[in-house]
Design a protein around this motif. Structure first.
Motif, PDB file in Angstrom:
ATOM      1  N   GLY A  74       0.809  -1.208   0.000  1.00 41.85           N
ATOM      2  CA  GLY A  74       0.000   0.000   0.000  1.00 41.85           C
ATOM      3  C   GLY A  74       0.842   1.258   0.000  1.00 41.85           C
ATOM      4  N   VAL A  75       1.904   1.259   0.822  1.00 43.81           N
ATOM      5  CA  VAL A  75       2.786   2.423   0.866  1.00 43.81           C
ATOM      6  C   VAL A  75       3.488   2.619  -0.474  1.00 43.81           C
ATOM      7  CG1 VAL A  75       4.800   3.449   1.985  1.00 43.81           C
ATOM      8  CG2 VAL A  75       3.101   2.239   3.359  1.00 43.81           C
ATOM      9  N   LEU A  76       3.858   1.525  -1.118  1.00 46.39           N
ATOM     10  CA  LEU A  76       4.483   1.625  -2.437  1.00 46.39           C
ATOM     11  C   LEU A  76       3.521   2.222  -3.458  1.00 46.39           C
ATOM     12  CD1 LEU A  76       6.545  -1.646  -3.071  1.00 46.39           C
ATOM     13  CD2 LEU A  76       7.332   0.704  -3.414  1.00 46.39           C
ATOM     14  N   ASP A  77       2.304   1.668  -3.530  1.00 47.39           N
ATOM     15  CA  ASP A  77       1.351   2.077  -4.560  1.00 47.39           C
ATOM     16  C   ASP A  77       0.850   3.503  -4.353  1.00 47.39           C
ATOM     17  OD1 ASP A  77       1.607  -0.409  -5.663  1.00 47.39           O
ATOM     18  OD2 ASP A  77      -0.258  -1.203  -4.821  1.00 47.39           O
ATOM     19  N   ASP A  78       0.509   3.834  -3.118  1.00 44.17           N
ATOM     20  CA  ASP A  78      -0.136   5.113  -2.841  1.00 44.17           C
ATOM     21  C   ASP A  78       0.805   6.145  -2.231  1.00 44.17           C
ATOM     22  OD1 ASP A  78      -2.589   4.153  -3.751  1.00 44.17           O
ATOM     23  OD2 ASP A  78      -3.089   3.297  -1.797  1.00 44.17           O
TER      24      ASP A  78
ATOM     25  N   THR B 123       7.989   1.766  -9.850  1.00 43.05           N
ATOM     26  CA  THR B 123       8.898   2.558 -10.674  1.00 43.05           C
ATOM     27  C   THR B 123       8.268   2.869 -12.022  1.00 43.05           C
ATOM     28  OG1 THR B 123      10.860   1.667  -9.586  1.00 43.05           O
ATOM     29  CG2 THR B 123      11.159   2.557 -11.801  1.00 43.05           C
ATOM     30  N   ASP B 124       7.651   1.867 -12.644  1.00 43.27           N
ATOM     31  CA  ASP B 124       6.975   2.084 -13.927  1.00 43.27           C
ATOM     32  C   ASP B 124       5.908   3.163 -13.797  1.00 43.27           C
ATOM     33  OD1 ASP B 124       8.469   0.150 -15.235  1.00 43.27           O
ATOM     34  OD2 ASP B 124       6.995  -1.440 -14.906  1.00 43.27           O
ATOM     35  N   ALA B 125       5.096   3.064 -12.745  1.00 44.34           N
ATOM     36  CA  ALA B 125       4.023   4.038 -12.547  1.00 44.34           C
ATOM     37  C   ALA B 125       4.580   5.434 -12.300  1.00 44.34           C
ATOM     38  CB  ALA B 125       3.140   3.606 -11.373  1.00 44.34           C
ATOM     39  N   ALA B 126       5.629   5.513 -11.473  1.00 45.21           N
ATOM     40  CA  ALA B 126       6.214   6.814 -11.123  1.00 45.21           C
ATOM     41  C   ALA B 126       6.727   7.549 -12.350  1.00 45.21           C
ATOM     42  CB  ALA B 126       7.344   6.615 -10.122  1.00 45.21           C
ATOM     43  N   LEU B 127       7.233   6.815 -13.317  1.00 42.56           N
ATOM     44  CA  LEU B 127       7.787   7.434 -14.517  1.00 42.56           C
ATOM     45  C   LEU B 127       6.706   7.853 -15.508  1.00 42.56           C
ATOM     46  CD1 LEU B 127      10.847   5.063 -15.056  1.00 42.56           C
ATOM     47  CD2 LEU B 127      10.918   7.483 -14.376  1.00 42.56           C
ATOM     48  N   GLU B 128       5.463   7.457 -15.245  1.00 43.83           N
ATOM     49  CA  GLU B 128       4.362   7.784 -16.158  1.00 43.83           C
ATOM     50  C   GLU B 128       3.448   8.894 -15.643  1.00 43.83           C
ATOM     51  OE1 GLU B 128       3.821   6.675 -19.213  1.00 43.83           O
ATOM     52  OE2 GLU B 128       5.630   5.450 -19.153  1.00 43.83           O
ATOM     53  N   TYR B 129       3.422   9.110 -14.319  1.00 45.62           N
ATOM     54  CA  TYR B 129       2.483  10.074 -13.758  1.00 45.62           C
ATOM     55  C   TYR B 129       2.794  11.496 -14.206  1.00 45.62           C
ATOM     56  CZ  TYR B 129       0.531   6.635 -10.499  1.00 45.62           C
ATOM     57  OH  TYR B 129      -0.092   5.548  -9.944  1.00 45.62           O
TER      58      TYR B 129
END
Length: 229
Positions: free
Chosen positions: A56-60, A194-200
């Protein structure tokens, strides 16, 4: 400075390993980010609970906060964009919802700045590190070591996970074998974060962790504790 775009060479890889090592003398292990209170309150009782908490901490959290800001700070350092550095350093400080979380960012940043100075790895204008939080200083050192942004984000997330599991091994307690099982479980989550962070986009950033904030606030007055936060 040019942003690294190719796969890191051996020296860059070793530099990243040094930067994310638990032996780095910046005191990261001293902060639990509210996890110790989550144990005390009974929110996290064992291995499965801990895995869900960390996911949860990773995702949100990390995927929407520290990791994308780390990528933006690396770009700002590479482009010598002083305004962007100040903006993201201030933005990150504003997301810290408790005194302990704010102190962690500031004190780890100051400790890493002292280390960077002692290693003679400061930027051309060393004063730009003054008042910089942990993420901003980490971004500079990763860039100075020739680490690519993606690898820097993965390394940052790995260091966070190792420190959280070290906290659990001391305070839950969590056995070392269980900690290794959690690493196996969460490795894909580190990549996904990491993938999500680079797309936001910028307007999609911001942590959504009310439970962590409440645990951290509770920790400030917790009667018995091993960690600062």
């Amino acid at each position: 400075m040019i942003m690294p775009t190719e796969s890191s060479d051996d020296l860059a890889l070793l530099g990243l390993m040094q930067l994310v090592s638990p032996a780095l003398p910046i005191g990261a292990f001293a902060w639990s980010q509210g996890l110790e209170s989550a144990f005390e309150l009974g929110w996290v009782r064992g291995e499965d609970d801990l895995g869900e908490w960390l996911e949860g901490v990773l995702d949100d959290g990390l995927a929407r906060c520290e990791l994308p800001v780390l990528a933006r700070c690396m770009a700002a350092w590479a482009e010598d964009d002083v305004e962007a550095l100040a903006h993201w350093n201030g933005w990150l400080a504003a997301t810290r919802e408790t005194a302990e979380l704010a102190a962690e960012e500031a004190r780890l940043g100051a400790a890493l700045t002292r280390l960077v100075t002692s290693l003679e790895l400061t930027p051309p204008e060393p004063s730009r590190l003054t008042g910089m939080g942990y993420v901003g200083v980490f971004a500079w050192l990763a860039l100075a070591r020739g680490v690519t942004p993606r690898q820097a984000l993965l390394g940052f997330a790995w260091a966070w996970l190792e420190n959280q599991l070290a906290v659990a091994c001391k305070a839950l307690p969590l056995g070392h074998t269980a900690a290794q099982r959690l690493i196996e479980r969460l490795r894909p989550s580190l990549v996904a974060a990491t993938d999500a962070a680079l797309e936001y986009d910028d307007n999609e950033l911001g942590p959504m962790l009310p439970g962590l904030a409440l645990a951290s606030a509770q920790h400030e007055t917790q009667y018995s504790r091993l960690f600062r936060s």
